[in-house]
Design an enzyme around this catalytic site. Structure first.
Site, PDB file in Angstrom:
ATOM      1  N   CYS A  34       0.846  -1.176   0.000  1.00 54.50           N
ATOM      2  CA  CYS A  34       0.000   0.000   0.000  1.00 54.50           C
ATOM      3  C   CYS A  34       0.889   1.236   0.000  1.00 54.50           C
ATOM      4  CB  CYS A  34      -0.902  -0.007   1.232  1.00 54.50           C
ATOM      5  SG  CYS A  34      -1.782   1.534   1.489  1.00 54.50           S
TER       6      CYS A  34
ATOM      7  N   CYS B  24       0.432   2.936   3.797  1.00 59.46           N
ATOM      8  CA  CYS B  24       0.906   2.334   5.039  1.00 59.46           C
ATOM      9  C   CYS B  24       2.039   1.341   4.800  1.00 59.46           C
ATOM     10  CB  CYS B  24      -0.237   1.669   5.778  1.00 59.46           C
ATOM     11  SG  CYS B  24      -0.952   0.290   4.872  1.00 59.46           S
TER      12      CYS B  24
ATOM     13  N   CYS C  18      -3.983   6.285 -11.769  1.00 59.85           N
ATOM     14  CA  CYS C  18      -2.547   6.516 -11.587  1.00 59.85           C
ATOM     15  C   CYS C  18      -1.775   5.233 -11.310  1.00 59.85           C
ATOM     16  CB  CYS C  18      -2.308   7.518 -10.459  1.00 59.85           C
ATOM     17  SG  CYS C  18      -2.912   6.947  -8.866  1.00 59.85           S
TER      18      CYS C  18
ATOM     19  N   CYS D 295      -4.215  -0.220   0.134  1.00 65.13           N
ATOM     20  CA  CYS D 295      -5.032  -1.270   0.729  1.00 65.13           C
ATOM     21  C   CYS D 295      -6.434  -0.740   0.954  1.00 65.13           C
ATOM     22  CB  CYS D 295      -4.407  -1.794   2.016  1.00 65.13           C
ATOM     23  SG  CYS D 295      -4.254  -0.557   3.289  1.00 65.13           S
TER      24      CYS D 295
ATOM     25  N   HIS E 182      -7.160   2.389   2.770  1.00 65.25           N
ATOM     26  CA  HIS E 182      -6.633   3.652   2.286  1.00 65.25           C
ATOM     27  C   HIS E 182      -7.173   4.072   0.936  1.00 65.25           C
ATOM     28  CE1 HIS E 182      -3.571   2.418   5.302  1.00 65.25           C
ATOM     29  NE2 HIS E 182      -3.934   3.625   5.718  1.00 65.25           N
TER      30      HIS E 182
ATOM     31  N   HIS F 138      -6.890   7.826  -0.744  1.00 66.99           N
ATOM     32  CA  HIS F 138      -6.445   8.061  -2.112  1.00 66.99           C
ATOM     33  C   HIS F 138      -7.442   8.951  -2.839  1.00 66.99           C
ATOM     34  CE1 HIS F 138      -4.124   7.227  -5.677  1.00 66.99           C
ATOM     35  NE2 HIS F 138      -5.234   6.943  -6.336  1.00 66.99           N
TER      36      HIS F 138
ATOM     37  N   HIS G 173      -9.920  10.131  -8.588  1.00 67.90           N
ATOM     38  CA  HIS G 173      -9.406   8.759  -8.649  1.00 67.90           C
ATOM     39  C   HIS G 173     -10.316   7.839  -7.821  1.00 67.90           C
ATOM     40  CE1 HIS G 173      -5.046   9.794  -9.953  1.00 67.90           C
ATOM     41  NE2 HIS G 173      -5.933  10.616 -10.484  1.00 67.90           N
TER      42      HIS G 173
ATOM     43  N   CYS H 275     -37.522 -58.227 -14.103  1.00 70.79           N
ATOM     44  CA  CYS H 275     -38.017 -56.969 -13.558  1.00 70.79           C
ATOM     45  C   CYS H 275     -37.088 -55.815 -13.919  1.00 70.79           C
ATOM     46  CB  CYS H 275     -38.229 -57.063 -12.051  1.00 70.79           C
ATOM     47  SG  CYS H 275     -36.749 -57.420 -11.127  1.00 70.79           S
TER      48      CYS H 275
ATOM     49  N   HIS I  27     -34.921 -56.614  -6.364  1.00 69.70           N
ATOM     50  CA  HIS I  27     -36.097 -56.417  -7.181  1.00 69.70           C
ATOM     51  C   HIS I  27     -36.159 -54.960  -7.622  1.00 69.70           C
ATOM     52  CE1 HIS I  27     -39.847 -57.316  -8.923  1.00 69.70           C
ATOM     53  NE2 HIS I  27     -40.540 -56.539  -8.108  1.00 69.70           N
TER      54      HIS I  27
END
Lengths: 110, 686
Positions: free
Chosen positions: B57, B60, B73, B78, B81, B85, B92, B190, B485
């Protein structure tokens, strides 16, 4: 642009450059060797086999039904099922995975 | 990228952010992503950057959580986040889940679906999508093949009809629907009787024979080969629908079958499933050659066995190393299912404490799940991968690429262990539904599940309506491996009947559900004539009583082939319409000028004249009646079926009606008019 208020997110942590912890190192090792991928695959398989996935699916369906089809987001769903999902993973699966991880760590440490 | 969209799945409304994005950036982001796509051997698509092993990420620096890629971009962040972003970079909003390659809108906090995106992803697979086999047979052509059952026995029996009238009267009151007749056991047969009972009531199969699909007269094999199995099946059908309720002995048929399958010819008990396969093979062998000139393989054969029972399996073997997949298509007559014992006992058993004991019960759906589940091939069955050029571990997955009209499911209750060198029978109860939806087991569904949640046509053009099945017969086995049977349960007009060799009894649904099924027969719901059922529970209408003196007379034609009364062809199959049905049709039709009573009468009359022969013709028809009938039928056809009557009925031509415009409408009598028929054919009137 206003984010949905319903979703509880942890506060954004400050971005700090620091040394990776031991746990992170192991994690990286797992990813780099591809072991993580294999473990995930194994976990997926086990969770499907034991019916965990169907169980989660049922919970999700119930939740979506309750809330209405158009008022549910993936995020909400994840928040709802994560605690239940974690709790209901069979012990046998956990044990098997733990075993695999241990073996890997031992072999990686050598 | 000329893939079709799947019409079954409506495209969800795109979120505003996606529309904005697409307006602004077009497919640039998608194209950029396409290069990063990586597909795992089992079909899951994910994103990978070649020079970057670990995705972190950008905020972090963590790598534990789900990572998302910004479509604009190309930075990673993660889940926690994505919001950050969006806040830092205006516009975005859209991300791709790296692991699953699915679109995610950061503002809506929700997964979103975009057919264009899915197309970009699926194009990467560059797989050859199968074009489902479509039976593009023209209906008209099929219907032209109409033939009549002709028998010379009718005349002889004619004289006796008065005598028979009395004797058959009692049996005529039997409340069982037509075609239900016991089959005598010819010494441990049968296995044959049970399968025959099921086949005799398989709607498309039955309709074929009842409408004279195979005529004794036209059968050339009878002379050349002395015996013709199909002719004998025809005879069995005639006997079953003759109206006689005495048990019938299919000796001639048995003999015929012995000729065909010499290895099974003995007085011992055989496997019903084996018999089923061998009988259909025999039909295919005889019919397939003559109709096609060459033995058709799989779907393209037009023999009745193939048209009704053959479906197609898609089997995919995937190399676990490189993901190379080889796909083969195999025709199937039936699907043999393993009982899902192993799973339920070992893996599910661990969870039993938490769940109800019910979950441990085997279900047919569970068996089907097991059948279509990807299966790792053992180390002894390694696949030679054409891509890797060596033997690799492989993953095999079966799915159904084409459903038959009649789906036969065979439960593997007899287990042969080569290790222990012994066979045993599994007496496990298997729950089966009366209505079965095969959609999840179709190739299109399996592929969809495999490649993720995508709006994309995976080559299945079986629409929902063709994957719904209704049960119509169950063959059950009781007893042990050595001596047991077979008993068949047949469902006619929502009522179940137990066919135990010569004995036929009414049973309730619970009995059927509790039985130990061995073979289960399903028919496509569209072919399952529902109208048949609705009226069957009505109390006897006065119209019915008029019929009473007529039907027993029909019984007089013991060996005489029954005749198809009315056959309405809608597309693929013909439906035999019975009296109730026709009555309903007539009564519901808006022929205002004709009162209900007349309608009733006419319905009965039509019904009757399909069954009776000359004597009745004389009795029933006055010129006035005929006129009325003609006018009325004309009206009905126009109003109800929206088709046009081609030929008027006259006393001489009674009662053949043919309507050429769809939906095809036939009314013809099977016998006794053969001479007239022929002369008329020559004149070209028909």
């Amino acid at each position: 642009m206003k984010p949905k208020s319903s979703v509880n997110r942890p506060p954004t942590p400050d971005v700090v450059e620091r040394e990776p912890t031991f746990q992170e190192l192991i994690n990286i090792k797992f990813i780099e060797t591809g072991e993580k991928e294999r473990l995930m695959e194994l976990l997926r398989e086990r969770l499907v086999d034991c019916g965990w996935k169907d169980e989660m699916k049922a919970i999700c369906r119930a939740f979506v039904k309750k809330k209405g089809r158009n008022n549910v987001t993936v995020d909400e769903l994840i928040h709802v099922i994560t605690p239940k999902g974690r709790a209901s993973v069979p012990d046998s699966v956990k044990a098997e995975l733990l075993q695999r991880i241990q073996t890997f760590l031992v072999s990686a440490a050598l | 990228m000329m893939f079709q969209r799947n019409p079954l799945h409506t495209n969800p409304e795109p979120c505003n952010h996606l529309s904005d994005y697409k307006l602004k950036h077009g497919f640039n982001g998608y194209k950029a992503i396409q290069k990063l796509l990586v597909t795992s051997p089992i079909g899951r698509t994910s994103l990978k950057k070649p020079n970057l092993r670990i995705l972190r990420c950008s905020f972090c620096n963590g790598c534990e959580k789900r990572v998302f890629l910004c479509l604009i971009c190309s930075s990673f962040c993660c889940l926690d986040h994505t919001l950050l972003h969006i806040q830092t970079e205006n516009g975005h909003d859209l991300f791709v889940d790296v692991e699953r390659c699915e679109l995610y809108c950061g503002v809506c906090c929700d997964q979103i679906y975009d057919p264009d995106f899915d197309q970009f992803v699926m194009a990467k697979h560059s797989m050859v999508l199968p074009n489902g086999v479509v039976g593009n047979e023209s209906i008209g052509q099929r219907l032209i093949k109409r033939r009549r059952l002709v028998s010379g026995v009718g005349l002889y029996l004619q004289n006796e009809s008065k005598f028979r009238f009395e004797t058959k009267d009692l049996r005529g009151k039997s409340c069982f629907p037509e075609g239900l007749r016991g089959l005598n056991s010819l010494g441990s047969t049968c296995f044959m009787n049970s399968v025959l009972q099921a086949l005799l009531h398989a709607p498309p199969f039955r309709d074929y024979f009842l409408s004279g699909g195979h005529s004794l007269e036209d059968c050339k094999r009878r002379t050349t080969e002395r015996l013709c199995l199909i002719c004998d099946i025809n005879t069995v059908f005639s006997a079953m629908y003759s109206g006689d309720r005495n048990p019938y002995s299919p000796a001639q048929f048995l003999y015929s079958w012995w000729q065909h399958s010499a290895n099974l010819a003995s007085y011992e008990q055989q496997d019903a499933h084996e018999f089923f396969i061998s009988m259909l093979d025999a039909i295919h062998e005889k019919e397939g050659i003559t109709k096609n000139g060459s033995k058709g393989n799989g779907g393209d054969c037009q023999c009745i066995a193939h048209r009704v029972f053959y479906g197609q399996l898609r089997s995919e073997v995937t190399c676990m190393a490189c993901g190379f997949t080889s796909t083969t298509y195999d025709p199937f007559l039936d699907i043999s299912l393993n009982l899902d014992i192993n799973i339920s006992l070992t893996e599910k058993g661990k969870k039993l404490t938490k769940q109800n004991a019910d979950d441990n019960m085997s279900t047919l759906l569970g068996c089907l799940d097991l059948f279509t589940r990807p299966e790792k091939l053992g180390s002894d069955q390694k696949l030679y991968c054409q891509n890797c050029k060596e033997r690799q571990n492989a993953l095999k997955q079966m799915s159904i690429s084409k459903l038959p009209l009649v789906l036969t499911l065979h439960v593997k209750r007899f287990e042969h262990s080569f290790v222990k060198k012994l066979s045993r029978k599994i007496d496990r109860y298997l729950q089966f539904p009366f209505s079965l939806d095969m959609t999840p087991y179709l190739s299109s569904s399996i592929l969809r599940a495999k490649y993720g949640n995508r709006i994309f046509n995976f080559g299945g053009d079986e629409s929902d309506t063709f994957s719904k099945f209704e049960i119509f017969a169950v063959v059950t086995h009781s007893g042990t491996l050595e001596s047991g049977h077979y008993v068949t349960f047949v469902r006619l007009r929502k009522q179940w009947y137990r066919c135990d060799d010569a004995w036929i009894t009414k049973v309730d649904e619970a009995t059927v559900r509790a039985s130990q099924c061995y073979m289960i027969f399903y028919v496509q719901k569209t072919l399952y004539n529902k109208a048949n059922e609705d009226l069957s529970h009505l109390p006897n209408s006065p119209g019915r009583e008029i019929l009473i003196p007529i039907i027993p007379e029909a019984n007089a034609q013991r060996e005489n082939p029954f005749s198809l009364i009315l056959s309405l062809g809608f597309g693929e199959s013909q439906f035999v319409v019975d009296k109730n049905d026709f009555q309903r049709i007539l009564i519901n039709s808006n022929c205002d000028k004709v009162d209900v009573e007349t309608k009733n009468e006419v319905a009965n009359w039509i019904y009757a004249c399909g069954y009776v022969d000359r004597s009745l013709k004389r009795r029933l028809m006055s010129q006035k009646q005929l006129e009325l009938f003609n006018n009325f039928l004309q009206l009905c056809l126009m109003k109800f079926f929206k088709c046009r009557l081609v030929m008027h009925i006259t006393l001489q031509q009674l009662p053949i009606i043919r309507v050429v415009q769809p939906p095809f409408f036939f009314l013809y009598q099977g016998n006794n008019i053969e001479k007239k028929e022929k002369s008329r054919d020559k004149k070209g009137v028909m």
